[in-house]
Scaffold this active site. Structure first.
Site, PDB file in Angstrom:
ATOM      1  N   GLU A 168       0.786  -1.234   0.000  1.00  0.00           N
ATOM      2  CA  GLU A 168       0.000   0.000   0.000  1.00  0.00           C
ATOM      3  C   GLU A 168       0.820   1.288   0.000  1.00  0.00           C
ATOM      4  O   GLU A 168       0.349   2.319  -0.475  1.00  0.00           O
ATOM      5  CB  GLU A 168      -0.930  -0.008   1.228  1.00  0.00           C
ATOM      6  CG  GLU A 168      -1.991  -1.085   1.208  1.00  0.00           C
ATOM      7  CD  GLU A 168      -2.985  -0.901   0.083  1.00  0.00           C
ATOM      8  OE1 GLU A 168      -3.438   0.235  -0.142  1.00  0.00           O
ATOM      9  OE2 GLU A 168      -3.301  -1.904  -0.593  1.00  0.00           O
ATOM     10  N   SER A 195     -52.559 -25.028  39.881  1.00  0.00           N
ATOM     11  CA  SER A 195     -52.406 -25.383  41.296  1.00  0.00           C
ATOM     12  C   SER A 195     -51.045 -25.026  41.876  1.00  0.00           C
ATOM     13  O   SER A 195     -50.864 -25.103  43.100  1.00  0.00           O
ATOM     14  CB  SER A 195     -52.666 -26.884  41.478  1.00  0.00           C
ATOM     15  OG  SER A 195     -54.021 -27.186  41.199  1.00  0.00           O
TER      16      SER A 195
END
Length: 798
Positions: A88, A461
């Site tokens: 680069e 219950s």
């Protein structure tokens, strides 16, 4: 004459140059002060995902678009740093932010083409563009880029600039930064990259898609060769190293972060909680959240629940394909199917597959993940054979493009289907409320709805113990005798009709004690108890367990658990019985760390016996524990006795028509609630009782959770006495004579005080639905609502 012309031309040229330089100077003077601040570079905080861990350090969730692991420049290997610079910006350490020679070369090319076709951006310029500028190709953007590059070079060191670049750059495959790319492309730590691998990754910044070595291997190889030659030219490597790297065969093993699939419901709970607090920042600030759940407990809980749901569904008919994809227009069917299957998950060893062909004999050819093809005959199709090209099943039929599930049984593939029945399991530390395991359904991927915390269901219950606890507080004892006989209540049914509740088995036992009634889950006794103490009193008392007013119906049906609540809330409420009467709050978050590893927050739980408020009398909790031990020993939950432990207590629950089945069991350390039911409530039939379908799930999980732990039972608190095998509060050996218990077989008449409480209950319920947190001053003190107490802890947490 010629001399005059030359002089004039030179003068004009010089004038234009001076004019041009002047314009540039003015542009610089105007633009430079307007350049953005470099704070975002000097205090770089890249977007990092939210990562959620179990208590034992396993990743159970990750949320965020960018997969990035911030790495210091010194931790990147020299071979990678050199490869990137060679690719680069060969003169990176020698220029001031702009490579003049590179710019001149690019400028000539752009002038010849008449447009901006190429550039000579240095690494510094790329940093400027990636952080501050768009990617459009204009001279204005390029001019700003040059000035920003200069400004960056004046403020930051070369190594800092390189560090920013190495961590920020996008490299394809959702990889941001070279550390992430090393994992995604080669499944290895960036420090372990070879020269060949480093050169291959260094080629990605120029064009991540074009030079992707997996998608475009030939172009990527040419780019790698170019970079290696540049490295050789810059004397970073030798000829031998270059040739060796070029000949090295690269193995691309895509990294897939292992996320434990058994705790996805918990991870989603944490994600929502952090999003409520931080918004979108929750996904970008790199938070690391450690939860209270353990992966081994999660796996045991998941398998226990799935086993029960599979067994229930075993006798069901085939419901059809789970989806369909149109393959008629696909140019590459294998690739189309592979791409589709890559987005699906194998659940409970049920592998997703796509039907490629249906033969004349109605055999089926399928494609599995990975591209493998398998032929299924009628034996392999099994119960799904009738669905093959069956037009009566419409879109659900098995045809070309149908998505089905198959399972490998001893080398033979067979069609299977995910159960329709759903459920949830929640296990809490009884003393702190810490969630040890939480499963919100059969499969998170197919249905993210979390039944443990989002499903409002009637507890049946399992709610009765709270009514019995209220009765003990009001003046009854475990040996109070109540008539288990049919009852008829005019005006208490729908639209003012007669209400004639029944025991679930249709049988009645006559005069029995409270202990016997709860052990056998007698509905008639629960109703008579509630009539005696008053609905209003019961509502106020039961709020101590953390229930909201809207979860407590202002009617006698509350005794049968007709209010709606969640499995997590029920488990939290039962922890009051388990820990000696203290109110704790459930929580899944333990600690939160920031991106730098600093402790950001830590849960400060309410602990029973320390800072948790006393919800009920510890003697009340103990007596209820002893009663519910009988439920496990000889009652409706006797299947739980299979664990062979003497410290277990609990209560089953089944709603009307067996639509919901429950079991909540506990010892002094652990509370575990199990819920089973369809998402669209319907009867589960004869198999849908709490004792038959929920208890086995509880047993399978608790066998693991309690392995190696001694059963000590609950310590008897002071003020409890034992007489003839029953336990009493010292000052209350007999039932309060002021309580009216009508034990006749006809409709009993409630006491005047009970009537007043019932009327107040209706009013409280109506007002409570609009204001859940209002604190009513009634006969009994009420603790803060569950939401309020938990929020106080969250405030301290965050």
């Amino acid at each position: 004459m010629i001399k005059k012309i030359l002089t004039t031309c030179f003068g004009l040229f010089f004038g234009f140059c001076v004019f041009g330089v002047g314009l540039v100077a003015i542009a610089i003077l105007v633009t430079y002060p307007k350049l953005p601040s470099l704070d975002s570079l000097q205090h770089y905080q890249p977007k990092m995902p939210l990562t959620i861990y179990s208590a034992d350090g396993e990743v159970i969730g990750m949320y965020g678009e960018q997969r990035r692991e911030f790495t210091k420049i010194g931790d990147f290997p020299e071979v990678l740093r050199n490869a990137v610079i060679a690719a680069e910006d060969k003169r990176f350490y020698r220029h001031w932010g702009v490579d003049v020679w590179g710019v001149a070369r690019a400028a000539v090319g752009n002038v010849v083409s008449g447009s901006v076709q190429s550039g000579a951006s240095t690494i510094t310029q790329q940093v400027a563009k990636n952080f501050y500028l768009s990617s459009e190709k204009t001279f204005t953007r390029k001019f700003n880029e040059v000035l920003l590059a200069y400004k960056i070079e004046q403020s930051l060191s070369k190594d800092k600039i390189l560090e920013l670049y190495f961590n920020q750059i996008y490299l394809g495959q959702r990889a941001y930064g070279f550390a992430s790319a090393a994992q995604i492309y080669f499944n290895k730590n960036v420090r372990d990259l070879t020269l060949a691998e480093a050169a291959m990754l260094a080629g990605l910044p120029k064009a991540p898609s074009a030079y992707n070595p997996i998608v475009n291997p030939e172009r990527a190889k040419l780019r790698q060769k170019y970079i290696l030659n540049n490295m050789l030219e810059e004397k970073m490597i030798t000829v031998q190293q270059r040739d060796q790297a070029l000949n090295e065969e690269l193995h691309y093993e895509r990294f897939v972060r292992k996320i434990d699939q058994s705790a996805l419901y918990v991870a989603e709970m944490v994600r929502r909680e952090l999003y409520e607090k931080y918004g979108e920042d929750a996904y970008t600030q790199g938070f690391k959240v450690y939860t209270t759940v353990r992966t081994d407990h999660q796996k045991a809980a998941t398998e226990a629940l799935r086993k029960a749901l599979r067994n229930f569904d075993r006798g069901s008919s085939y419901r059809g394909a789970e989806n369909y994809i149109d393959l008629s227009k696909s140019e590459d069917v294998e690739e189309t199917v592979s791409q589709y299957l890559s987005g699906l998950y194998t659940v409970d060893k049920m592998v997703p597959a796509v039907v490629l062909d249906v033969t004349k004999k109605k055999n089926v050819v399928i494609q599995l993940p990975g591209g493998r093809r398998v032929a299924l005959d009628r034996r392999a199709l099994g119960f799904a054979a009738r669905a093959v090209d069956n037009e009566k099943m419409g879109e659900d039929r098995i045809r070309r493009g149908a998505v089905i599930r198959v399972k490998n049984n001893g080398g033979r593939w067979a069609v299977v289907q995910e159960p329709l029945l759903q459920g949830a399991l929640v296990s809490l530390d009884a003393k702190t409320g810490a969630v040890r395991a939480l499963v919100g359904g059969y499969d998170f991927h197919s249905k993210t709805f979390n039944r443990a915390v989002q499903a409002m269901r009637q507890p049946g219950s399992t709610f009765k113990p709270f009514v019995y606890s209220a009765a003990l507080s009001k003046g009854m004892t475990a040996s109070t005798v109540v008539n288990d006989a049919p009852i008829s209540l005019p005006g208490k049914g729908p639209n003012g009709s007669v209400w004639t509740p029944k025991n679930s088995d249709g049988r009645y036992s006559g005069y029995i004690t409270l202990r016997q009634a709860l052990t056998a889950s007698k509905n008639m006794v629960s109703i008579r108890i509630l009539m005696s103490i008053g609905v209003g009193y019961a509502q106020q008392y039961i709020r101590r367990f953390g229930f909201r007013p809207s979860e407590l119906p202002a009617s006698l049906s509350m005794a049968l658990g007709t209010g709606e609540t969640t499995p997590l809330k029920v488990a939290e409420a039962y922890s009051v019985f388990a820990n000696g009467g203290y109110r704790v709050s459930s929580h899944v978050i333990d600690k939160i760390y920031d991106r730098d590893g600093r402790l950001r927050a830590q849960m400060q739980p309410l602990v029973a016996g320390q800072n948790a408020p006393q919800a009920i009398d510890p003697r009340n909790a103990y007596i209820m524990y002893k009663i519910m031990q009988d439920v496990v020993r000889v009652g409706t939950a006797r299947g739980a006795a299979a664990l062979g432990r003497t410290d277990i207590a609990g209560k089953t629950g089944t709603t009307n028509d067996n639509k919901d089945a429950w079991f909540v069991g506990f010892n002094p350390d652990v509370v575990t609630a199990v819920y089973i039911g369809f998402d669209k409530p319907k009867s589960m039939g004869r198999a849908g009782y709490g004792g038959t379908i929920a208890v086995p799930v509880w047993v399978d999980y608790m066998r693991f959770a309690l392995k190696g732990k001694q059963g000590k039972g609950m310590k008897m608190p002071e003020g409890v006495v034992s007489s003839n095998g029953e336990y009493y509060m010292k000052e209350r050996m007999v039932t309060d004579p002021g309580l009216m218990l009508d034990n006749s077989g006809i409709a009993p008449q409630p006491s005047r005080r009970a009537k007043e409480d019932d009327e107040a209950a209706v009013e409280n319920e109506q007002q409570g639905r609009s204001d859940e947190t209002r604190q009513d001053v009634q006969e009994t003190p009420v603790l803060p609502s569950n939401t309020d107490s938990k929020q106080q802890q969250l405030d301290s947490l965050f």
